[in-house]
Design a protein around this motif. Structure first.
Motif, PDB file in Angstrom:
ATOM      1  N   SER A 291     -26.255  18.238  12.174  1.00  0.00           N
ATOM      2  CA  SER A 291     -26.065  16.968  11.475  1.00  0.00           C
ATOM      3  C   SER A 291     -25.069  16.138  12.275  1.00  0.00           C
ATOM      4  CB  SER A 291     -25.543  17.219  10.055  1.00  0.00           C
ATOM      5  OG  SER A 291     -25.151  16.000   9.445  1.00  0.00           O
ATOM      6  N   ASN A 354     -26.638   8.544   9.955  1.00  0.00           N
ATOM      7  CA  ASN A 354     -26.786   9.986   9.737  1.00  0.00           C
ATOM      8  C   ASN A 354     -28.042  10.478  10.450  1.00  0.00           C
ATOM      9  OD1 ASN A 354     -24.693  10.888   7.514  1.00  0.00           O
ATOM     10  ND2 ASN A 354     -25.490   8.885   6.880  1.00  0.00           N
ATOM     11  N   PHE A 356     -30.315  14.060  11.451  1.00  0.00           N
ATOM     12  CA  PHE A 356     -30.582  15.496  11.325  1.00  0.00           C
ATOM     13  C   PHE A 356     -31.553  15.897  12.420  1.00  0.00           C
ATOM     14  CE2 PHE A 356     -33.650  18.706  10.019  1.00  0.00           C
ATOM     15  CZ  PHE A 356     -32.830  19.773   9.723  1.00  0.00           C
TER      16      PHE A 356
END
Length: 371
Positions: A291, A354, A356
């Motif tokens: 992450s 963000n 991932f």
């Protein structure tokens, strides 16, 4: 070369061959074969659009013939002649020989004509699509090579201009003249930066993943050293938190594209008079995934642009003077690496991105297990 549909008909009974050819020779170009082996030889050496074979032939069944034909010449559309009692063979033909359709015996000439025309239409449609795909791949390959070569060729003259400008500034004592060379340096820096973005675009979208083990502490340290040489970060506090709990594998160059452009945006879009300019980089990683969070307290992105920031040539703010490539390349790199990305922003408060990413070693292992 004939404009007629070319049909190969295989049957071990000579009378059937003669009858078939006599009935269809005016509308189609008919080639016949008495054995499956002869039919395979013809299909391997001649252009054939539609192949019709009888299921019950000595030595090799129609299903077996089509299986071998698939390996020799998969392009012709395949039709099987069979009786009602051969339903198991029909299923095998569909599964193993990828037969387009089957025709019951005794066959009706009008039914056969319609079947041939429909099959030929599929053949020519597929051929047209294949030809277009091949031309498209050729164009893409040539364009990629052109962009890659052009980028390298442009950097040489740019470096020469920059070197000459630096020499001239060292020798000149006239402030106005030095100002002109500063303007030249500014322009060459912008062009060089754009060339780097083109190269990043190439890496992000055109080059296959090359999987290596990633040590995030090392990569972040290397990149920050590069950033400090490229930008004046003396007025920006950079806070980094890396927590890597296990080995992680992905494409190093695409990962650096992501890091570079996110940091560049966080740096370039700070609030000019803010005494507390800050960039936060948080990385949490284990053997399965990572992450990445990039956060800044910069100018932010207006709501009207937030849903479009990952589009090609879409600038993030009205104040932006960038190329509109950065976030597009970030999104493309994330997609190529099998990940997900989201962005939140408030005007005059800052932006948070963000990301991932799965470990590509893990993803490959799961793919192999599924197969």
């Amino acid at each position: 070369m004939t404009d007629k549909i070319i049909v190969l008909y295989i049957d071990d009974e000579d009378n059937n061959l003669n009858s078939f050819k006599a009935s269809l020779r005016r509308e189609f170009s008919v080639v016949t074969a008495l054995t499956a082996e002869e039919g395979l030889t013809i299909a391997a050496s001649e252009e054939i659009h539609v192949v019709i074979a009888d299921q019950r032939m000595p030595g090799m069944s129609g299903v077996e013939f089509f299986e071998k034909l698939m390996k020799i010449n998969p392009d012709p559309i395949r039709i099987l002649l069979t009786g009602y009692s051969d339903i198991a063979s029909v299923i095998d033909a569909i599964n193993k020989g990828e037969v387009y359709r089957f025709i019951d015996k005794p066959w009706n000439i009008d039914q056969v004509k319609i079947a041939i025309k429909n099959a030929a239409e599929i053949y020519f449609t597929r051929k047209e699509l294949k030809d277009k795909n091949e031309r498209l791949q050729k164009i893409i390959s040539e364009m990629n090579q052109f962009v890659y070569s052009l980028s390298h060729e442009l950097r040489g003259p740019l470096m020469s201009i920059s070197s000459v400008s630096n020499l001239a500034k060292m020798e000149s004592k006239e402030p106005s003249v030095r100002e002109y060379f500063e303007m030249i340096d500014s322009a060459t820096d912008k062009l060089d930066d754009y060339i780097y973005k083109i190269m990043d675009f190439y890496r992000a979208t055109k080059i296959e993943n090359k999987i290596t083990e990633i040590r995030f502490n090392e990569i972040i340290a290397e990149q920050l050293d590069f950033y400090r040489k490229k930008w004046d970060l003396s007025a920006i506090e950079v806070i980094v938190d890396v927590n890597q709990l296990g080995p992680f594998f992905t494409d190093d160059s695409k990962l650096r594209v992501i890091l570079n452009h996110l940091f560049s945006n966080a740096c370039n879009y700070q609030i000019e008079n803010n005494p507390n300019k800050t960039i936060w980089i948080s990385i949490t990683c284990d053997s399965n995934s990572v992450s990445l969070v990039f956060k800044d307290n910069g100018i932010g992105i207006e709501k009207e642009f937030l849903g479009q920031v990952f589009n090609l040539f879409q600038r993030a703010t009205k104040k932006s003077v960038g190329s509109g490539l950065g976030l597009y390349m970030v999104k493309e790199s994330v997609t190529q690496l099998g990940g997900e990305i989201s962005i939140d922003s408030v005007v005059n408060e800052g932006t948070t991105v963000n990301i991932f990413l799965p470990s590509l070693i893990l993803a490959e292992s799961e793919k192999e297990a599924a197969q």
